[in-house]
Write a protein that holds these residues in place. Sequence first.
Motif: not given
Length: 357
Positions: A138-139, A159, A215
């Motif tokens: 997702r990140d 990232l 996160l």
Amino acid sequence: MPRCTAPRPSVLRAPALRRRIRATLAVPLGAAVLALTGCAGPVGATTAGPPDDPAPATAAPSAAPVPAGTADPPEPPASATAPAASTGGGPATAAAALETLAVKGRAPRTGYDREQFGPAWQDVDGNGCDTRNDVLARDLVDVVHRAGSDGCTVLSGTLLDPYTATTIDFVRGPATSSDVQVDHVVALSDAWQKGARQLDAGTRARFANDPLNLLAVDGPTNQAKGDGDAATWLPPNRAFRCDYVARQIAVKAGYGLWVTAAEKDAMGQVLGECPGQVVPADPGPAPGAGPVTGPGAAPEPTAPGPATPSPAAPAPTDPYPNCSAVYADGLSHLTPAHPRWQPRLDGNGDGVGCENP
């Protein structure tokens, strides 16, 4: 005399997180309107901490006047789920949501263990992928998955780290995996000391794997955070602090957790620079993706043929020198139950060491 009726707040179709914060905010707002019109309204509600918590209670400022004679409601059920907020037709601000949280002292850490929140990185959403890989997918951007893992195992990606505002190239491996870690925005130990001890085991497992509370971030920065709350630690990237604090508020509201007075003051100071900051919606798990293999991605190994067994060597009992040695043994993490456990391998103090392969 005209007949008085209690005004009803408008309701939006929104995720579960928004409905609960909306409900929490709507009661005092409705009571204030009734008081102005001279009509008797429903008794207001306040947020109470767990009844058996030993920590002293501190009165939290209320969002609106509450009629005299108000009694504390019963504790939210142990199976509480994450709410979200909306009042008056729009998302609740994080500052308004902060006022709905109970303010109490920090309870003892007694009884805390990472296992109280279930095994690390479960597949609670049933999509076939563990939570850590869900969050990485997702990140990160430009994600490459391992062939044959059904789009689950993230081999590499980039990232854009929210905590440091730097770009990190993630590559899975014993020496590099810990460069990117998955942080519990509200740390598990902090949650335990502020109400999660009262939740049932299933709810705590959902908390530990809730996408809203997770996160992907810079590993060393996550280690430095430990189990700190907003009063003791904030992201070095000041531009992300409003989002960070709003996310913590949304998570704590969703699971009925409280804040300390110092923590609330720190959150209020951050939100003072962004009064329009709204609570985030639950981002949900990463959408399923088919296997993606990049250049050089190794195919899944085939099963070897029969081999003559050799005598097993005795298992070593000396402590692991570092996480690389843990990963080299094929382990994804380490707990105190392992004979080669070392407390120094648990950098964030959550009871699980080297949990980010």
